[in-house]
Design an enzyme around this catalytic site. Structure first.
Site, PDB file in Angstrom:
ATOM      1  CE1 TYR A   1      20.545 -86.024 -22.915  1.00 48.55           C
ATOM      2  CE2 TYR A   1      19.952 -84.951 -20.853  1.00 48.55           C
ATOM      3  CZ  TYR A   1      20.480 -86.026 -21.542  1.00 48.55           C
ATOM      4  OH  TYR A   1      20.943 -87.115 -20.832  1.00 48.55           O
TER       5      TYR A   1
ATOM      6  CB  SER B   1      22.411 -89.989 -13.766  1.00 52.75           C
ATOM      7  OG  SER B   1      22.739 -90.749 -14.911  1.00 52.75           O
TER       8      SER B   1
ATOM      9  CD  GLN C   1      21.194 -94.337 -13.700  1.00 51.25           C
ATOM     10  OE1 GLN C   1      21.944 -93.375 -13.748  1.00 51.25           O
ATOM     11  NE2 GLN C   1      21.109 -95.219 -14.670  1.00 51.25           N
TER      12      GLN C   1
ATOM     13  CE1 TYR D   1      20.987 -95.817 -18.151  1.00 50.97           C
ATOM     14  CE2 TYR D   1      22.104 -93.812 -17.453  1.00 50.97           C
ATOM     15  CZ  TYR D   1      20.971 -94.457 -17.910  1.00 50.97           C
ATOM     16  OH  TYR D   1      19.823 -93.743 -18.126  1.00 50.97           O
TER      17      TYR D   1
ATOM     18  CB  THR E   1      18.750 -97.560 -15.516  1.00 51.52           C
ATOM     19  OG1 THR E   1      18.460 -96.579 -14.509  1.00 51.52           O
ATOM     20  CG2 THR E   1      17.849 -97.304 -16.715  1.00 51.52           C
TER      21      THR E   1
ATOM     22  NE  ARG F   1      16.530 -90.362 -25.405  1.00 45.26           N
ATOM     23  CZ  ARG F   1      17.255 -90.441 -24.301  1.00 45.26           C
ATOM     24  NH1 ARG F   1      18.046 -89.444 -23.973  1.00 45.26           N
ATOM     25  NH2 ARG F   1      17.197 -91.514 -23.531  1.00 45.26           N
TER      26      ARG F   1
ATOM     27  CE  LYS G   1      14.469 -94.374 -13.561  1.00 42.37           C
ATOM     28  NZ  LYS G   1      14.391 -94.373 -15.041  1.00 42.37           N
TER      29      LYS G   1
ATOM     30  CG  HIS H   1      14.316 -94.090 -19.719  1.00 44.47           C
ATOM     31  ND1 HIS H   1      15.147 -94.920 -19.005  1.00 44.47           N
ATOM     32  CD2 HIS H   1      15.045 -92.966 -19.939  1.00 44.47           C
ATOM     33  CE1 HIS H   1      16.318 -94.337 -18.816  1.00 44.47           C
ATOM     34  NE2 HIS H   1      16.282 -93.139 -19.368  1.00 44.47           N
TER      35      HIS H   1
ATOM     36  NE  ARG I   1      15.263 -88.708 -21.574  1.00 44.82           N
ATOM     37  CZ  ARG I   1      15.682 -87.556 -22.106  1.00 44.82           C
ATOM     38  NH1 ARG I   1      14.795 -86.629 -22.442  1.00 44.82           N
ATOM     39  NH2 ARG I   1      16.963 -87.326 -22.319  1.00 44.82           N
TER      40      ARG I   1
END
Length: 378
Positions: free
Chosen positions: A28, A110, A131, A133, A159, A168, A254, A278, A281
């Site tokens: 991860y 985060s 940060q 989301y 972000t 991923r 970001k 990122h 990612r």
């Protein structure tokens, strides 16, 4: 043990961390998306940024302290937010937030950290950035902002380069789920990493605690499936306008890679731009972040605060970004490798590596000040 002889570079910390962290958690932390061509593209582009050495520069002892966005920091680099941070090492958020406060560098928490803003904000103090989301539900969004502000976070980082999931593949091959499913393979990985396991027993299972706090008890039992919906807000330009009104403080965006977008963001009243892909990612077929930095700087002018991340692995990389127009550089994985390798001693050693590398390389190119770096670019 002499850490400088045993772990002289970030790559050494990464190798030690890989041995101490269970495979599913390390994947991860370490993985990109697709064939990870974007990760390699970031590395190749950074390596292509060259400086011209100098001779007879006299004594060079550069001051690396930095004034950025109204605050004084001990270094021109800080700790970027990283989701599920506590999965990589138990207590990771507290370790890094405490280190950031002690050493006077910024720490980003985060939305999908394993600890709550109310826990980490007082530890990070005035070095804490939150940060976001952005949730779809406006009531949840406003409550998250209020909680971050009340917890002491001084800057908001929105972000914008995660419009959807990325596959991923390495994570999928590692059978990673959040929280981890109890399978024979996971049991073996946990048992064969006793320090991580004992620490996780003390800290509790890594969970998306902030999103979960908006779920009822039944939904919270399947953390990722339900809590993930809380942060799938698909923000647009209208969302940015609302967020600018709701957050009374510095707002950083970001995930900026385009000059036109950078200029529009500044016209919308944001306070700083964070140039980032990122770290490979999210999307494999984009440009290396460092190749876009100078054009974004040229587009918005010298006064706009610009941060940079994506693949920074040394003090020399920090110098490269500063020389090409960044005011500040953030590292995410690097600090997590350091803690994974050495526990609480890790961040201090990584800060030493980055600092020493910057000072020695600045001597090689005759740069007495950070402002001199751009003059030595080839």
């Amino acid at each position: 043990m002499d850490l400088d002889l045993t772990y002289p570079a970030l790559s050494d910390l990464r190798a030690k961390a890989k041995r101490r962290i269970p495979h599913f958690a390390f994947e991860y932390l370490d993985s990109g998306t697709g064939r990870e061509l974007q990760v390699q593209r970031n590395r190749d582009a950074l390596d292509a940024v060259l400086f011209r050495p100098d001779i007879l520069p006299g004594k060079i002892d550069p001051d690396l302290s930095t004034h950025f966005m109204g605050a004084d920091y001990a270094r021109p680099f800080g700790i970027a937010p990283l989701g599920m941070s506590g999965l990589m090492w138990p207590g990771m958020e507290r370790i890094l937030a405490g280190f950031a406060q002690e050493q006077r560098i910024p720490y980003g928490l985060s939305t999908v950290a394993t600890r709550l803003p109310e826990e980490i904000g007082p530890i990070a103090g005035d070095m804490g950035w939150f940060q976001l989301y952005c949730p779809a539900d406006p009531e949840i969004r406003r409550d998250m902002l209020a909680r971050a502000k009340a917890s002491g976070f001084t800057k908001l980082v929105l972000t914008v380069d995660v419009p959807d999931d990325s596959r991923r593949e390495r994570q999928r091959r590692a059978k990673l789920t959040l929280p981890p499913k109890i399978t024979p393979r996971v049991i073996w990985e946990v048992l064969s990493h006793p320090q991580w396991s004992l620490g996780t027993l003390r800290e509790g299972s890594p969970r998306l605690r902030l999103p979960e706090s908006y779920l009822n008890q039944t939904e919270a039992r399947s953390s990722l499936a339900h809590a993930g919906h809380i942060i799938r807000g698909a923000p647009g330009w209208d969302t940015l306008k609302i967020l600018r009104e709701e957050w009374q403080g510095d707002l950083i965006i970001k995930g900026v890679l385009c000059t036109d977008v950078a200029k529009r963001l500044m016209s919308e009243g944001v306070d700083a731009l964070w140039v980032s892909n990122h770290t490979g990612r999210q999307f494999e077929a984009g440009p290396a972040t460092i190749t876009e930095l100078s054009s974004i700087r040229a587009a918005v002018g010298p006064q706009v605060p610009i941060l940079f991340d994506s693949g920074v692995a040394s003090g020399l990389d920090v110098m490269r970004a500063l020389a090409l127009g960044a005011d500040f550089v953030m590292l995410g994985r690097a600090w997590h490798y350091a803690v994974g390798a050495l526990g609480k001693a890790g961040p201090g050693h990584l800060m030493h590596i980055l600092t020493d590398d910057m000072k020695l390389n600045m001597a090689q190119i005759g740069a007495h000040r950070l402002a001199d770096l751009s003059k030595r670019l080839i």
